[in-house]
Design a protein around this motif. Sequence first.
Motif, PDB file in Angstrom:
ATOM      1  N   LYS A 108       0.723  -1.197  -0.089  1.00 36.15           N
ATOM      2  CA  LYS A 108       0.222   0.203   0.047  1.00 36.15           C
ATOM      3  C   LYS A 108       0.904   1.253   0.034  1.00 36.15           C
ATOM      4  N   ARG A 111      -0.383   4.758   1.255  1.00 41.93           N
ATOM      5  CA  ARG A 111      -1.403   4.927   2.201  1.00 41.93           C
ATOM      6  C   ARG A 111      -1.213   6.443   2.896  1.00 41.93           C
ATOM      7  N   GLY A 150      -3.637   1.838  -2.383  1.00 43.06           N
ATOM      8  CA  GLY A 150      -3.917   2.426  -1.213  1.00 43.06           C
ATOM      9  C   GLY A 150      -4.155   3.886  -0.932  1.00 43.06           C
ATOM     10  N   TYR A 151      -3.889   4.653  -2.138  1.00 38.82           N
ATOM     11  CA  TYR A 151      -4.075   5.963  -2.333  1.00 38.82           C
ATOM     12  C   TYR A 151      -5.711   6.289  -2.070  1.00 38.82           C
ATOM     13  N   ASN A 152      -5.772   7.589  -1.221  1.00 39.00           N
ATOM     14  CA  ASN A 152      -7.244   7.974  -1.515  1.00 39.00           C
ATOM     15  C   ASN A 152      -7.244   8.801  -2.647  1.00 39.00           C
TER      16      ASN A 152
END
Length: 582
Positions: A108, A111, A150-152
């Motif tokens: 991720k 994150r 895992g990025y927003n």
Amino acid sequence: MEKILDIITSKMQQAFADAGFDASFGRVTVSNRPDLCEYQCNGALAAAKQYKCAPIQIARAVAEKLAAADYSMIEAVMPGFINLKLSDHFLQTYLEEMRTAGSFGVPKLGRGKTVVIDYGGANVAKPLHIGHLRPAIIGEAMKRLYKFFGYNTIGDVHLGDWGLQMGLIIAELHERQPELPYFDPDFQGEYPAEAPFTISQLEEIYPTASAKKADPDFSRKAHQATFELQQGRRGYRAIWQHIMNVSVADLKKNYDNLNVHFEQWLGESDADPYIPAMVADMKARGIAVPSEGAWVIPVAQEGDKKEVPPCILVKSDGSSIYATTDLATMVQRMRDWHPDKMLYVTDKRQNLHFEQVFRAARKAGIVTPEVELEHIGFGTMNGSDGKPFKTRDGGVLRLETLISDMTDFVRAKVVENQIVSADAVEDTTRKIAMGALKYGDLSNQPTKDYNFDMERFAAFEGNTGPYILYTIVRIKSILAKYGPWESLPIQAPANPAAKELMLSVTKFAPALESALRSSAPNLVCAYIYELAGCVNKFYHETRILGEEDEHLKSGYIALIALAKNILETSINLLGFEAPEKM
Ligand code: ARG
């Protein structure tokens, strides 16, 4: 999970150190001679210069230090290469970890980080046309890729909802129905809740109005209406809201059909409130300078190979333009979302625009230095003759038409080959057609032009979406016949095709990471094409369900199930899904 290359590189570095050499020579690469080995290290050749001895001596000394259990072959060969093959045990352990790790062990990396993806680029009141295909599907794929790491992610369609097309529609409507209350400046009451047009009427009104742009009188009226709309004239704002409601509902439906979804439906109009303060600030700080009655931001830099003209902030008539809106949109995004990155997906003809806007944004401090700005400028989709795509009468093809052409073509095959029962024809057809269309596009490097070729894209064989889908469906049907397979552990490779398949499986994370880093969904396509090839080879060379040894058979099943899960995850990243049967 750590990538194999990283694991064996650090072991190789340790071996160099243990043999008395500098660890930094221990870099391992994927072999460029897969017939000889799987991985290789050429560090001994470089080390030989520093240590003034024969490279083969170094290679042999280092090879001695490697742990035999990790490799089925460690060879120091002339003039000084170290060739490696992974051991069965190593592969088995690694794949079993992938199987159980969640996200197949893909780290991720994102994150805690936010990335805004500006894609789609639809213009309100104009139907989506063929030029809207690429930004929608490349943007969606990139967004899903970021999310997987895992990025927003915030996808923003950034509607063109504030320009001349609005004034054109208002002017045209005025000519047709001057009695509507929207045009009465003295009207104080409430405007009708119902729009004075339907979507199909709107789709006729806009092109009619647009064709009248050459008429100076009409053009003046349209510009005036645009100006008054932007100044906030009440009746025009009400018409604008009607256009938005009718048009956005239709756009949503079309994007939904493409399995493209936006978190945000903001548009150029939403950036408007930020413009006055932004412009005033840029003028006050001398970021924007007067030029022939306009205000511009000089953005040329030393070392520019091509001339980069100043970014125009305010035109001489006081109006703002495309660049102004993009800068103000950045103000809004920074304020509301604090992104670590903004990624824009548009036609490459907008390369210069984004270069100017990015430089202006940095110069004005709208984005902080650590915020990454990237523009993916994609190439044109041409017809199968390599010429720009046109309808028979020379017009621009609607996206809906392109999709329904592809769907009809695929449906005919599905029906003719009696692939599924009558009630499943539509669902199966739609899934295959989407796969054909999206894979056909995404398998090309985004920046390159490509030719749309329905027959080739929809073929069930070759480097196509349907071929990938077919592979998935084939595995699914084997799994269904086998019974519960979800918790079967991975076993050591039982034959060379199994080993090849296992090696291919291990390349999932590296392929995705390259695709992410170089904004290249085509690398995901290339990867799954290779993986599907390995699956099919394994299938042809191995009796899977017919295997009598139950233990062996369960190992085969575990392996193809893992491959299927990876293929399904990958096509989901690309924005399409597999049917049940094919
Ligand atoms: N609506 C624009 C067009 O049709 C594309 C918008 C792209 N995004 C942006 N932030 N400029 O060309």
